[in-house]
Design a protein around this motif. Structure first.
Motif, PDB file in Angstrom:
ATOM      1  N   GLU A  44       0.908  -1.270   0.015  1.00  0.00           N
ATOM      2  CA  GLU A  44       0.088  -0.105  -0.008  1.00  0.00           C
ATOM      3  C   GLU A  44       0.817   1.328  -0.105  1.00  0.00           C
ATOM      4  OE1 GLU A  44      -2.386  -0.882   3.640  1.00  0.00           O
ATOM      5  OE2 GLU A  44      -4.268  -1.299   2.064  1.00  0.00           O
ATOM      6  N   PRO A 102       0.794   6.525   3.282  1.00  0.00           N
ATOM      7  CA  PRO A 102      -0.614   6.412   2.613  1.00  0.00           C
ATOM      8  C   PRO A 102      -1.232   7.921   2.480  1.00  0.00           C
ATOM      9  CG  PRO A 102      -0.590   5.739   4.810  1.00  0.00           C
ATOM     10  CD  PRO A 102       0.965   5.989   4.796  1.00  0.00           C
ATOM     11  N   ARG A 106      -7.068   3.130   0.565  1.00  0.00           N
ATOM     12  CA  ARG A 106      -7.122   2.028  -0.401  1.00  0.00           C
ATOM     13  C   ARG A 106      -8.110   1.972  -1.382  1.00  0.00           C
ATOM     14  NH1 ARG A 106      -3.760  -2.425  -0.731  1.00  0.00           N
ATOM     15  NH2 ARG A 106      -4.466  -3.949  -2.095  1.00  0.00           N
ATOM     16  N   VAL A 162      -5.613   2.989  -4.239  1.00  0.00           N
ATOM     17  CA  VAL A 162      -4.273   2.398  -4.097  1.00  0.00           C
ATOM     18  C   VAL A 162      -3.579   2.214  -5.489  1.00  0.00           C
ATOM     19  CG1 VAL A 162      -4.799  -0.130  -4.050  1.00  0.00           C
ATOM     20  CG2 VAL A 162      -2.807   0.862  -2.647  1.00  0.00           C
ATOM     21  N   CYS A 175      -7.407   1.093   4.374  1.00  0.00           N
ATOM     22  CA  CYS A 175      -6.333   0.088   4.062  1.00  0.00           C
ATOM     23  C   CYS A 175      -6.754  -1.223   4.300  1.00  0.00           C
ATOM     24  CB  CYS A 175      -5.213   0.409   5.126  1.00  0.00           C
ATOM     25  SG  CYS A 175      -5.635   0.052   6.864  1.00  0.00           S
TER      26      CYS A 175
END
Length: 500
Positions: A55, A59, A63, A105, A240
């Motif tokens: 990922e 971040p 995602r 993502v 995520c």
């Protein structure tokens, strides 16, 4: 990444320009490490006992994002300077522009929405021929521009004119993008609509089938199925998806008891804490939700996101722990199946006692997902599926075994079955399979013709012909063909037991 690593991306002969840009962006993200990890987490990570699903180290977007596209169809977009659509052309062109501005993502949208409900109100006064012509342009646009098999559309459970037209067009186009899921509820969905859907599935591997009677209770405010069968809140999504790699954990254990009492609770706790760390960075540091036009235009809200806790490789895990030889296998061996249930119960209990940050939509908890696998990963069968080659001889035994573990997963769990091409002439047989499976709380099924060009890998859809081109070193449009080609070979997917 070293200078040579960047140069290898830049000079690759089997990547398109856009794929190179995305690879370079990921490499840049991974050049920083703002997330803190513990020594125990690092030990599990290096042992391939858990992972972050690539990922990225920093971040800066969730995602998976599931925008409420029906909100767009009613209000338009201030950010994109689009008025509310007035007719079918307005709607389809508007959605196309919206999709181009939805990240994930993969940097491409993983959801194009509940298309039947979005489109159906705009069909008044439009003939079937006119609508199908417009839908072909629309779906081809998605296939050629999104170009990712992780992109997903939903229809059902109601029988709608738009739903039927989409199925008829899909059968003609034979596209790999988007995937379609039909939300099936026998109390709502007519058999005649299901026959059309199943006949279509035998032509183009779309749609797959979700147990709507169960999934509709997962979140207040509706859900969407995206990517590899992830069940997520509509108007939100998943920050995520990180996962336990059960085979790697089993290799660290000295015994079954050591696995259950020490390795499993430690790795589960480390992964939960790591997910909270990712989510805090995403919400508090990245400024995604403060700057996103999707929030400002009302298509998503931060409060409708949660984190998905993934599990993969149950088949190899119990084989390692019980030292199973060729004569015994998870899926048919009672002791192996009993141990799998015990492992899942412990994971379920621990995850559902953990306080997940910024996860109001899931009651302050992470959701559980049977993670479906990854690229060329060898020795990690998706989620809790039975390893290819170890499947029960009888299809109904296979489904019963699968359904016994589906109850642990509220954010997606699935099984994939290639079937004899002749099943296209007998959709009632497939419908009976779905009805029987869903009656014992199986949550998701998909089928594809064993001799078709379109095949399912872990959940996403690719064309065999495109994988073959990529294997020869040719550049191909959809980068999921890259993931598919590796996984197809590594996990012997061509040898899945053909059913019916």
């Amino acid at each position: 990444m070293s200078d040579n690593g960047y140069l290898n991306i830049i000079t690759a002969s089997n990547l398109t320009y856009k794929q190179k840009v995305l690879h370079l962006a990921q490499a840049a993200e991974n050049s920083v490490r703002p997330l803190k990890t513990t020594k125990e987490f690092d030990r599990f990570f290096e042992a391939r006992a858990l992972d972050d699903m690539q990922e990225g180290n920093a971040p800066y977007r969730p995602r998976y994002i599931c925008p409420d596209y029906q909100h767009f169809s009613g209000h338009g977009s201030e950010f994109l300077h689009l008025d509310a659509p007035r007719d079918l052309d307005d709607l389809l062109w508007g959605l196309s522009m919206v999709y181009n501005n939805v990240p994930s993502v993969t940097s491409r949208p993983v959801s194009v929405g509940q298309l039947d409900k979005i489109i159906d109100p705009f069909l008044d006064g439009v003939s079937d021929d006119e609508a199908k012509r417009a839908l072909k342009h629309f779906l081809n646009y998605i296939d050629r521009t999104v170009a990712s098999g992780y992109c997903h559309a939903n229809i059902g459970p109601e029988d709608t004119r738009a739903g039927r037209l989409l199925l008829e067009v899909e059968a003609e186009l034979q596209n790999a993008v988007p995937n379609f899921t039909l939300k099936y509820d026998p109390a709502v969905t007519p058999d005649d609509f299901m026959r059309l859907a199943l006949t279509t599935a035998m032509k183009c591997a779309n749609p797959a089938f979700a147990n709507h009677a169960i999934h509709k209770h997962t979140y207040q405010g509706g859900y969407q199925v995206v990517s590899c069968y992830n069940v997520l809140p509509l108007g939100g999504g998943a920050y995520c998806l990180d996962r336990l790699l059960l085979p790697g954990m089993a290799r660290l254990a000295t015994s079954v008891d050591d696995f259950l009492d020490n390795i499993l609770p430690s790795a589960t706790g480390e992964l939960c804490n790591y997910m909270n760390e990712r989510i805090r960075f995403e919400v508090e540091e990245s400024n995604f939700f403060q700057s996103s036009w999707l929030v400002k235009d009302g298509l998503i809200s931060r409060e409708r996101f949660t984190g998905m806790f993934g599990v993969a490789g149950m088949s190899e895990c119990v084989k390692e722990l019980l030292h199973l030889g060729d004569e015994r296998a998870y899926g048919t061996d009672p002791e192996a199946d009993e141990l799998a249930e015990k492992i899942m119960q412990k994971i379920y209990d621990q995850v559902n006692e953990f306080d997940a940050v910024y996860s109001e939509v899931a009651g302050g908890r992470f959701t559980l997902h049977a993670q479906a696998g990854f690229s060329d990963q060898v020795g990690v069968t998706p989620g809790v599926r039975v390893k290819v080659g170890d499947e029960p001889e009888v299809l109904y035994d296979h489904i019963r075994q699968a359904a016994s573990l589906h109850r642990f997963f509220n954010a997606g769990v699935s099984d994939i079955f290639p079937v004899e091409p002749t099943a296209e002439k007998n959709p009632d047989a497939l419908l009976d399979v779905i009805k029987a499976a869903f009656s014992i709380d199986d949550k998701y099924l998909s089928f594809y013709s064993s001799d078709g060009d379109l095949v399912r890998i872990t959940g996403f859809l690719v064309k065999r012909s495109e994988m073959e081109k990529y294997a020869k070193g040719e550049a191909v449009l959809a980068d999921t063909s890259h993931d598919g080609e590796g996984n197809w070979r590594a996990n012997d997917l061509a040898d899945r037991k053909v059913r019916l």
